[in-house]
Design a protein around this motif. Structure first.
Motif, PDB file in Angstrom:
ATOM      1  N   LEU A 171       0.843  -1.192   0.000  1.00  0.00           N
ATOM      2  CA  LEU A 171       0.000   0.000   0.000  1.00  0.00           C
ATOM      3  C   LEU A 171       0.879   1.242   0.000  1.00  0.00           C
ATOM      4  O   LEU A 171       1.814   1.350   0.793  1.00  0.00           O
ATOM      5  CB  LEU A 171      -0.905   0.015   1.236  1.00  0.00           C
ATOM      6  N   SER A 172       0.573   2.173  -0.891  1.00  0.00           N
ATOM      7  CA  SER A 172       1.356   3.409  -0.966  1.00  0.00           C
ATOM      8  C   SER A 172       0.638   4.382  -1.885  1.00  0.00           C
ATOM      9  O   SER A 172      -0.308   4.023  -2.603  1.00  0.00           O
ATOM     10  CB  SER A 172       2.772   3.132  -1.499  1.00  0.00           C
ATOM     11  N   ARG A 173       1.092   5.630  -1.871  1.00  0.00           N
ATOM     12  CA  ARG A 173       0.491   6.629  -2.763  1.00  0.00           C
ATOM     13  C   ARG A 173       0.831   6.355  -4.214  1.00  0.00           C
ATOM     14  O   ARG A 173       0.054   6.650  -5.113  1.00  0.00           O
ATOM     15  CB  ARG A 173       0.966   8.029  -2.368  1.00  0.00           C
ATOM     16  N   ARG A 174       2.026   5.794  -4.442  1.00  0.00           N
ATOM     17  CA  ARG A 174       2.464   5.461  -5.797  1.00  0.00           C
ATOM     18  C   ARG A 174       2.846   3.985  -5.849  1.00  0.00           C
ATOM     19  O   ARG A 174       3.339   3.436  -4.861  1.00  0.00           O
ATOM     20  CB  ARG A 174       3.672   6.309  -6.205  1.00  0.00           C
ATOM     21  N   ARG A 175       2.639   3.377  -7.001  1.00  0.00           N
ATOM     22  CA  ARG A 175       3.045   1.985  -7.160  1.00  0.00           C
ATOM     23  C   ARG A 175       4.560   1.889  -7.001  1.00  0.00           C
ATOM     24  O   ARG A 175       5.309   2.671  -7.599  1.00  0.00           O
ATOM     25  CB  ARG A 175       2.644   1.457  -8.539  1.00  0.00           C
ATOM     26  N   ASP A 232      -3.219   6.639   1.029  1.00  0.00           N
ATOM     27  CA  ASP A 232      -2.537   7.795   1.616  1.00  0.00           C
ATOM     28  C   ASP A 232      -2.884   7.778   3.099  1.00  0.00           C
ATOM     29  O   ASP A 232      -4.066   7.862   3.462  1.00  0.00           O
ATOM     30  CB  ASP A 232      -3.019   9.088   0.962  1.00  0.00           C
ATOM     31  N   ILE A 233      -1.884   7.632   3.961  1.00  0.00           N
ATOM     32  CA  ILE A 233      -2.162   7.500   5.387  1.00  0.00           C
ATOM     33  C   ILE A 233      -2.788   8.750   5.996  1.00  0.00           C
ATOM     34  O   ILE A 233      -3.318   8.696   7.113  1.00  0.00           O
ATOM     35  CB  ILE A 233      -0.904   7.117   6.195  1.00  0.00           C
ATOM     36  N   LEU A 234      -2.751   9.874   5.274  1.00  0.00           N
ATOM     37  CA  LEU A 234      -3.398  11.086   5.764  1.00  0.00           C
ATOM     38  C   LEU A 234      -4.783  11.279   5.152  1.00  0.00           C
ATOM     39  O   LEU A 234      -5.420  12.305   5.370  1.00  0.00           O
ATOM     40  CB  LEU A 234      -2.516  12.304   5.476  1.00  0.00           C
ATOM     41  N   ASP A 235      -5.243  10.301   4.380  1.00  0.00           N
ATOM     42  CA  ASP A 235      -6.582  10.310   3.795  1.00  0.00           C
ATOM     43  C   ASP A 235      -7.317   9.111   4.377  1.00  0.00           C
ATOM     44  O   ASP A 235      -7.155   7.981   3.914  1.00  0.00           O
ATOM     45  CB  ASP A 235      -6.482  10.217   2.266  1.00  0.00           C
ATOM     46  N   LEU A 277      -7.757   4.799   3.596  1.00  0.00           N
ATOM     47  CA  LEU A 277      -7.444   3.721   4.533  1.00  0.00           C
ATOM     48  C   LEU A 277      -8.638   2.789   4.721  1.00  0.00           C
ATOM     49  O   LEU A 277      -8.473   1.568   4.814  1.00  0.00           O
ATOM     50  CB  LEU A 277      -7.016   4.308   5.878  1.00  0.00           C
ATOM     51  N   VAL A 278      -9.819   3.362   4.768  1.00  0.00           N
ATOM     52  CA  VAL A 278     -11.034   2.545   4.891  1.00  0.00           C
ATOM     53  C   VAL A 278     -11.168   1.620   3.686  1.00  0.00           C
ATOM     54  O   VAL A 278     -11.436   0.420   3.827  1.00  0.00           O
ATOM     55  CB  VAL A 278     -12.276   3.444   5.032  1.00  0.00           C
ATOM     56  N   ARG A 279     -10.966   2.167   2.498  1.00  0.00           N
ATOM     57  CA  ARG A 279     -11.074   1.349   1.282  1.00  0.00           C
ATOM     58  C   ARG A 279     -10.011   0.254   1.258  1.00  0.00           C
ATOM     59  O   ARG A 279     -10.294  -0.901   0.927  1.00  0.00           O
ATOM     60  CB  ARG A 279     -10.949   2.236   0.040  1.00  0.00           C
ATOM     61  N   GLY A 310      -0.751   9.601  11.015  1.00  0.00           N
ATOM     62  CA  GLY A 310      -0.957   8.671   9.920  1.00  0.00           C
ATOM     63  C   GLY A 310      -0.837   7.215  10.335  1.00  0.00           C
ATOM     64  O   GLY A 310      -1.744   6.405  10.096  1.00  0.00           O
ATOM     65  N   PRO A 311       0.277   6.825  10.978  1.00  0.00           N
ATOM     66  CA  PRO A 311       0.377   5.441  11.456  1.00  0.00           C
ATOM     67  C   PRO A 311      -0.723   5.063  12.448  1.00  0.00           C
ATOM     68  O   PRO A 311      -1.177   3.914  12.459  1.00  0.00           O
ATOM     69  CB  PRO A 311       1.762   5.404  12.112  1.00  0.00           C
TER      70      PRO A 311
END
Length: 250
Positions: free
Chosen positions: A43-47, A63-66, A70-72, A122-123
């Motif tokens: 999981l990350s913002r970019r592959r 995105d850990i700040l979104d 995280l729910v998805r 975020g964490p």
């Protein structure tokens, strides 16, 4: 399916959050090479560069700040199984408008807020949504990358206010999560890890005084960290550990 309707077909799912970074990518690759893990979810913002999906390896954007992302991602992870390892390999030290402070005169509200959001909040949000997916009847580990400079007891040089304080906040969050998590997952562990000084973008501007033998490649750090996780005992729950397994004082 378990009583909650969640699939447990792949019992040894491993999740790496922040898999596009240096250490995160190395952790994901190391876990992919370990047959003990049936599925790897990156999981990350970019592959991650060069990351190829197959029957075992999956990537999803997060995105850990979104929190919505995280729910998805947690819902997608639940379809893959109950994760036995969740590794959060995110962090920020510098960037646009951000640099480690040498003096309190450099303290800035926006910079402090950004560091606390990325390094601590975020964490914690990742734990909120992924820890409930872990199994109740077998061991699991949730680990987040912290830093030795986040140790209050080890702070003898001062400076780096925002990074130190945000990592200290992360350490407290991990400790608190560990206490609550143990109530419903008696075999589950939550720990914070110091990866050493790793040759990544995060440390690049500050490597000048680091001895070559003390500067790790991401793969070496990942190998060491996974060995630490393999050696954890029940009493290690809520602890902060260096890359070599040495406990670090709070």
């Amino acid at each position: 399916m378990n009583a909650g309707g969640r699939s447990t077909a792949a019992p040894n799912l491993a999740i790496v959050i922040g898999a596009s970074g240096g250490v995160g990518r190395a952790l994901a690759e190391r876990l992919s090479a370990d047959p003990a893990h049936g599925r790897i979810l990156a999981l990350s913002r970019r592959r991650p560069p060069g990351w190829e999906e197959d029957g075992r390896r999956t990537w999803r954007e997060v995105d850990i700040l979104d929190e919505d992302s995280l729910v998805r991602a947690a819902a997608q992870a639940a379809d893959l199984g109950a994760p036995s390892r969740i590794l959060v390999a995110t962090g920020q030290l510098h960037g646009a408008g951000l640099a480690p402070e040498k003096t309190m005169r450099s303290l800035d509200l926006a910079a402090l807020t950004a560091l606390f959001a990325t390094n601590a909040a975020g964490p914690a949000l990742a734990a909120k949504h992924f820890l409930p997916l872990t199994p109740r009847d077998r061991p699991s580990v949730f680990a987040a990358l912290s830093a030795r400079v986040g140790s209050i007891g080890d702070n003898r040089l001062g400076g780096w206010y925002g990074y130190r304080a945000s990592k200290a906040a992360l350490n407290m969050l991990i400790r608190t999560l560990a206490i609550e998590h143990r109530r419903t997952r008696p075999l589950g562990l939550c720990v914070a890890l110091h990866p050493g000084t790793v040759d990544t973008d995060l440390s690049a501007p500050f490597q000048g005084g680091v001895a070559p033998e003390a500067l790790f490649t991401p793969d070496r750090s990942a190998q060491a960290l996974l060995a630490v996780l393999d050696g954890l005992k029940p009493d290690d729950n809520g602890g902060l550990f260096a890359w070599d397994g040495t406990p670090i004082p709070w």
